[in-house]
Design an enzyme around this catalytic site. Sequence first.
Site, PDB file in Angstrom:
ATOM      1  N   CYS A 116       0.821  -1.225   0.000  1.00  0.00           N
ATOM      2  CA  CYS A 116       0.000   0.000   0.000  1.00  0.00           C
ATOM      3  C   CYS A 116       0.850   1.267   0.000  1.00  0.00           C
ATOM      4  CB  CYS A 116      -0.932   0.022   1.199  1.00  0.00           C
ATOM      5  SG  CYS A 116      -1.977  -1.419   1.260  1.00  0.00           S
ATOM      6  N   HIS A 263      -3.898   7.010   1.274  1.00  0.00           N
ATOM      7  CA  HIS A 263      -4.099   5.700   0.655  1.00  0.00           C
ATOM      8  C   HIS A 263      -5.515   5.250   0.972  1.00  0.00           C
ATOM      9  CE1 HIS A 263      -4.098   1.502  -0.133  1.00  0.00           C
ATOM     10  NE2 HIS A 263      -3.989   1.154   1.134  1.00  0.00           N
ATOM     11  N   ASN A 293     -10.038  -0.796  -2.236  1.00  0.00           N
ATOM     12  CA  ASN A 293      -8.616  -0.576  -1.927  1.00  0.00           C
ATOM     13  C   ASN A 293      -7.779  -1.180  -3.053  1.00  0.00           C
ATOM     14  OD1 ASN A 293      -5.989  -0.850  -0.936  1.00  0.00           O
ATOM     15  ND2 ASN A 293      -6.620  -1.431   1.115  1.00  0.00           N
TER      16      ASN A 293
HETATM   17  O1  UT7 Z   1      -4.568  -1.301   2.704  1.00  0.00           O
HETATM   18  C1  UT7 Z   1      -3.761  -1.926   3.647  1.00  0.00           C
HETATM   19  C2  UT7 Z   1      -4.159  -1.622   4.991  1.00  0.00           C
HETATM   20  N1  UT7 Z   1      -5.440  -2.233   5.281  1.00  0.00           N
HETATM   21  C3  UT7 Z   1      -6.223  -1.643   6.144  1.00  0.00           C
HETATM   22  O2  UT7 Z   1      -5.927  -0.580   6.601  1.00  0.00           O
HETATM   23  C4  UT7 Z   1      -7.487  -2.369   6.560  1.00  0.00           C
HETATM   24  C5  UT7 Z   1      -7.681  -2.221   8.039  1.00  0.00           C
HETATM   25  N2  UT7 Z   1      -8.811  -2.970   8.581  1.00  0.00           N
HETATM   26  C6  UT7 Z   1     -10.078  -2.766   8.226  1.00  0.00           C
HETATM   27  O3  UT7 Z   1     -10.353  -1.986   7.373  1.00  0.00           O
HETATM   28  C7  UT7 Z   1     -11.157  -3.493   8.984  1.00  0.00           C
HETATM   29  O4  UT7 Z   1     -10.571  -4.206  10.057  1.00  0.00           O
HETATM   30  C8  UT7 Z   1     -11.970  -4.467   8.095  1.00  0.00           C
HETATM   31  C9  UT7 Z   1     -12.844  -3.688   7.123  1.00  0.00           C
HETATM   32  C10 UT7 Z   1     -11.072  -5.404   7.351  1.00  0.00           C
HETATM   33  C11 UT7 Z   1     -12.902  -5.329   8.952  1.00  0.00           C
HETATM   34  O5  UT7 Z   1     -13.749  -4.493   9.705  1.00  0.00           O
HETATM   35  P1  UT7 Z   1     -13.915  -4.722  11.277  1.00  0.00           P
HETATM   36  O6  UT7 Z   1     -14.828  -3.692  11.739  1.00  0.00           O
HETATM   37  O7  UT7 Z   1     -12.532  -4.744  11.883  1.00  0.00           O
HETATM   38  O8  UT7 Z   1     -14.613  -6.139  11.343  1.00  0.00           O
HETATM   39  P2  UT7 Z   1     -14.121  -7.490  12.014  1.00  0.00           P
HETATM   40  O9  UT7 Z   1     -13.087  -8.161  11.187  1.00  0.00           O
HETATM   41  O10 UT7 Z   1     -13.846  -7.261  13.462  1.00  0.00           O
HETATM   42  O11 UT7 Z   1     -15.444  -8.363  11.917  1.00  0.00           O
HETATM   43  C12 UT7 Z   1     -16.626  -8.003  12.634  1.00  0.00           C
HETATM   44  C13 UT7 Z   1     -17.727  -8.986  12.267  1.00  0.00           C
HETATM   45  C14 UT7 Z   1     -17.285 -10.450  12.437  1.00  0.00           C
HETATM   46  O12 UT7 Z   1     -18.415 -11.174  12.882  1.00  0.00           O
HETATM   47  P3  UT7 Z   1     -18.602 -11.571  14.427  1.00  0.00           P
HETATM   48  O13 UT7 Z   1     -17.395 -12.400  14.776  1.00  0.00           O
HETATM   49  O14 UT7 Z   1     -18.644 -10.268  15.168  1.00  0.00           O
HETATM   50  O15 UT7 Z   1     -19.876 -12.326  14.436  1.00  0.00           O
HETATM   51  C15 UT7 Z   1     -16.963 -10.890  11.042  1.00  0.00           C
HETATM   52  O16 UT7 Z   1     -17.108 -12.265  10.835  1.00  0.00           O
HETATM   53  O17 UT7 Z   1     -18.079  -8.845  10.895  1.00  0.00           O
HETATM   54  C16 UT7 Z   1     -17.967 -10.114  10.229  1.00  0.00           C
HETATM   55  N3  UT7 Z   1     -17.539  -9.869   8.851  1.00  0.00           N
HETATM   56  C17 UT7 Z   1     -18.403  -9.646   7.844  1.00  0.00           C
HETATM   57  N4  UT7 Z   1     -19.739  -9.615   7.801  1.00  0.00           N
HETATM   58  C18 UT7 Z   1     -20.315  -9.356   6.604  1.00  0.00           C
HETATM   59  C19 UT7 Z   1     -16.282  -9.786   8.385  1.00  0.00           C
HETATM   60  N5  UT7 Z   1     -16.308  -9.514   7.075  1.00  0.00           N
HETATM   61  C20 UT7 Z   1     -17.615  -9.429   6.715  1.00  0.00           C
HETATM   62  C21 UT7 Z   1     -18.270  -9.159   5.503  1.00  0.00           C
HETATM   63  N6  UT7 Z   1     -19.606  -9.135   5.490  1.00  0.00           N
HETATM   64  N7  UT7 Z   1     -17.600  -8.916   4.365  1.00  0.00           N
END
Ligand code: UT7
Length: 336
Positions: A116, A263, A293
């Site tokens: 990135c 980014h 992204n």
């Molecule tokens: O470009 C390089 C750098 N990258 C970044 O900066 C990305 C940084 N991270 C993020 O943007 C976020 O962490 C994500 C967008 C990847 C994920 O968002 P989050 O708010 O951290 O969600 P999470 O991974 O903690 O997941 C929360 C819930 C989980 O369910 P439970 O365990 O709470 O029941 C996941 O299973 O959301 C669920 N989940 C989804 N649900 C529907 C994860 N992905 C999805 C999805 N659709 N696509």
Amino acid sequence: MLYQSKIAGLGSYVPENVVTNDDLSKVMDTNDEWIQERTGIKERRHIKKGDGNSTATMGVKAAKIALERANIDKNDIDLIVFATLSPDYYFPGCGVQVQEMLGIHTCPALDVRNQCSGFIYGLSVADQFIKTGMYKNVLLIGSENHSGGLDMSTRGRSVSVIFGDGAGAAVLTRSNHNGQGILSTHLHSEGKHALELSLKGPSTMHWVPEIIEENPQEDIPYYPYMNGQFVFKNAIARFSEVIHEGLQENGLEVKDIDILIPHQANLRIAQFIQKKFQLKDEQVYNNIQKYGNTTAASIPIALTEAWEEGKIKEGDHVVLAAFGSGFTWGSAVISW
Ligand code: UT7
């Protein structure tokens, strides 16, 4: 004597194939509401098999536009710098493909592997070569083909909904106006977190036959892995630090930023930074809503679009900042 470099032309290219959040919800357990709320993404572009696009060819399309706008002949390019984490081949890199496809003489071609932060790392490399007087014109490309390598099942949903394909390019040249151009770049890395956002195989550590033999279906290391919340926390801290570092180096304050182009990792990260720095809406440019992204391509695509929309004017202070896998991060301060 040190010269100064400036961006003389910008270009971008994204595949025609639009993939909406609803399209993704047909192949995995996700939904438009979750994706928009957590990331801000509405749609992204995916290469379609047979559409002629690859990381290198998309880079060439963006580069042609940038060269035309810079009004610089391709044979006056002294160096190609290509940033990607998704090259067409394991080896050689995409830089040499671009050199061949554009029909440029035997100029050097360098691939940078900083994910990135790839465009900012590449910008810094280009800037140093121009500053020292070694080269006058550098073609810098950031391009990614993520779509073919994503786990499009529910198992991969937290990563796969984020990434998109596309390319952006900039032509850098020696600046003739005192003070106009790249004012500074700041680069950092922290390898202890290398595997928190990584693609482990296939690689020399995980050859394909080994992967097939050793790994059960639920633990396939040839899809990207991301510890999302950990990456998120580090991103907001490092973005802030490195933007401050760039401003401080140039004696600038937050109010001097005409436009910040972060980014495009997650709209929530950009909004957090905007709030922290108390920037107005018009001081921050985002287009993740349309493209997701696109890693090394995200800043040059956003920079190109901001410029095309007339949001960057001569004399403006443009700040670029990135954070990503490695971890690597960086910023660039430009006087346009
Ligand atoms: O470009 C390089 C750098 N990258 C970044 O900066 C990305 C940084 N991270 C993020 O943007 C976020 O962490 C994500 C967008 C990847 C994920 O968002 P989050 O708010 O951290 O969600 P999470 O991974 O903690 O997941 C929360 C819930 C989980 O369910 P439970 O365990 O709470 O029941 C996941 O299973 O959301 C669920 N989940 C989804 N649900 C529907 C994860 N992905 C999805 C999805 N659709 N696509």
